[in-house]
Design an enzyme around this catalytic site. Structure first.
Site: not given
Ligand code: OSB
Ligand code: MG
Length: 374
Positions: A135, A161, A163, A188, A213, A238, A262, A290
């Site tokens: 991510s 992925k 952001k 995402d 996402e 999510d 998660k 994550g």
């Molecule tokens: O939306 O998946 C998410 C991190 C913090 C809060 C939300 C998210 C995330 C990530 C990071 O996308 C995922 C990771 O590398 O742990």
């Molecule tokens: Mg997410």
């Protein structure tokens, strides 16, 4: 299993670099760790709440409060027949899934150790190697993002992925897609858009994304069903999904075609396992999300990812992407083909580095015999 003691610790860990999402930037993590002693076995869990209530309602401090004042006093001294009994024992505490998950998962670790099997086997997982994605946080400009993607692909990761947020979406995705026409790519938004943005979100259809996402509100399953009907890209939920009922609602309303699970958000291994099973029965792929975890949360994610429903690469990546020094050993590593080998030792399969944890601890609360020992 007799729950002999529960120790809460808050540790501080600094990410190697700041991580930016549509809801904010984080670099200094405040992580609550839970250590449970049951029948002489020490199990570890991690509370995945963020420092602010921007991803979901929980924070490091709300979790500390709920664990200290409600969860731990209610459990210490109790005998339970199995870890999967925990959700029923905590059902009088509404919400606070991440807080509860920390304790439940620690008990799963202890139970697996007492049974002499690796946690993933204890959960019913079958595979020995899991597929990994990354991510990537929001960057200053598309060029910087392309460089990051290139590095991660070079490391072997199987899915990238990105952001996104309004103003940092179309051009960023477009440039990455142009440079890497073949890769498995997803985005995402962490709830940064509304249904008024449907046409704009639809413009991302041209990039052949694996999924989009959580584009809309963190608590609005219905709005996602309206959006999914208008775009080709598969929506993955999510934030909206806290339990199997939510997942089934989203599937029935056609709000998404993929679900991110998660452990913290769904309150622990028991519910996660039920959810992936229900999704599998409906032909809906799931993957492990994550939360910028330390090695303890990461190890739990690895174990969960071995369950049959987890058919897409997760956001489970190497310790060294996040931390200069992780709190478990060996550090979690990713192979050149973008996989993690699932450990074969009983329990979590990684050793918690106690001296390092002690060094990072800023507060602690020990519960034994039903009393807080300070
Ligand atoms: O939306 O998946 C998410 C991190 C913090 C809060 C939300 C998210 C995330 C990530 C990071 O996308 C995922 C990771 O590398 O742990
Ligand atoms: Mg997410």
């Amino acid at each position: 299993m007799k729950i002999e003691s529960i120790t809460l610790r808050e540790i501080r860990m600094r990410l190697k670099s700041p991580f930016e999402t549509s809801f904010g930037t984080v670099q200094d993590r405040r992580i609550v760790l839970v250590e449970v002693v049951a029948d002489g076995a020490n199990g570890w869990g991690e509370v995945t709440a963020g420092e602010t209530p921007a991803y979901n309602a929980e924070t490091t401090d709300t979790a500390w409060h709920v664990l200290t004042d409600f969860v731990a006093p209610g459990l210490v001294g109790k005998s339970i027949s199995k870890a999967s009994d925990l959700p029923a024992l905590m059902s009088q505490i509404r919400g606070h899934e991440m807080a509860k998950s920390g304790v439940e998962n620690a008990l799963w670790d202890a139970e697996a150790q007492l049974s002499g099997v690796p946690l993933h086997k204890h959960l019913g997982g079958t595979i020995e190697e899991i597929a990994c994605g990354v991510s990537l946080g929001i960057r200053e400009n598309p060029e910087a993002l392309v460089r990051r993607v290139e590095e991660e692909l070079h490391s072997g990761y199987q899915r990238i992925k990105l952001k996104i947020k309004p103003g940092k979406d179309y051009q960023f995705v477009s440039m990455v897609r142009k440079e890497f026409p073949q890769i498995r790519l997803s985005v995402d938004a962490n709830s940064a858009y509304t249904l008024d943005d449907a046409a704009h979100l639809k413009s991302l259809d041209e990039f052949d994304l694996l999924m989009m996402e959580q584009p809309l509100s963190w608590d609005d399953i219905h709005a996602h069903s309206k959006l999914q009907a208008q775009i080709k890209t598969a929506i993955c939920l999510d934030e909206c999904i806290h339990n199997t009922r939510h997942a089934l609602t989203a599937i029935e309303l056609k709000s998404c075609r993929i679900i991110n699970i998660k452990l913290g958000r769904v309150s622990g291994h028991t519910e996660a396992r039920l959810m992936q099973n229900a999704c599998r029965a409906h032909g809906v792929p799931v993957w492990c999300g994550g939360m910028l975890e330390s090695g303890i949360g990461r190890a739990h994610n690895i174990a969960m990812s071995t369950l049959a429903g987890f058919s897409l690469p997760g956001d489970v990546s190497a310790s060294q992407r996040y931390w200069n020094e992780d709190i478990v050993e060996p550090a979690i590593e990713v192979t050149a083909k973008g996989t993690i080998q699932v450990p074969k030792m009983p329990g979590l399969g990684y050793v918690v580095k106690r001296e390092v944890v002690e060094k990072l601890t800023v507060r602690r609360n020990v519960f034994a015999n039903g009393r807080a020992a300070g």
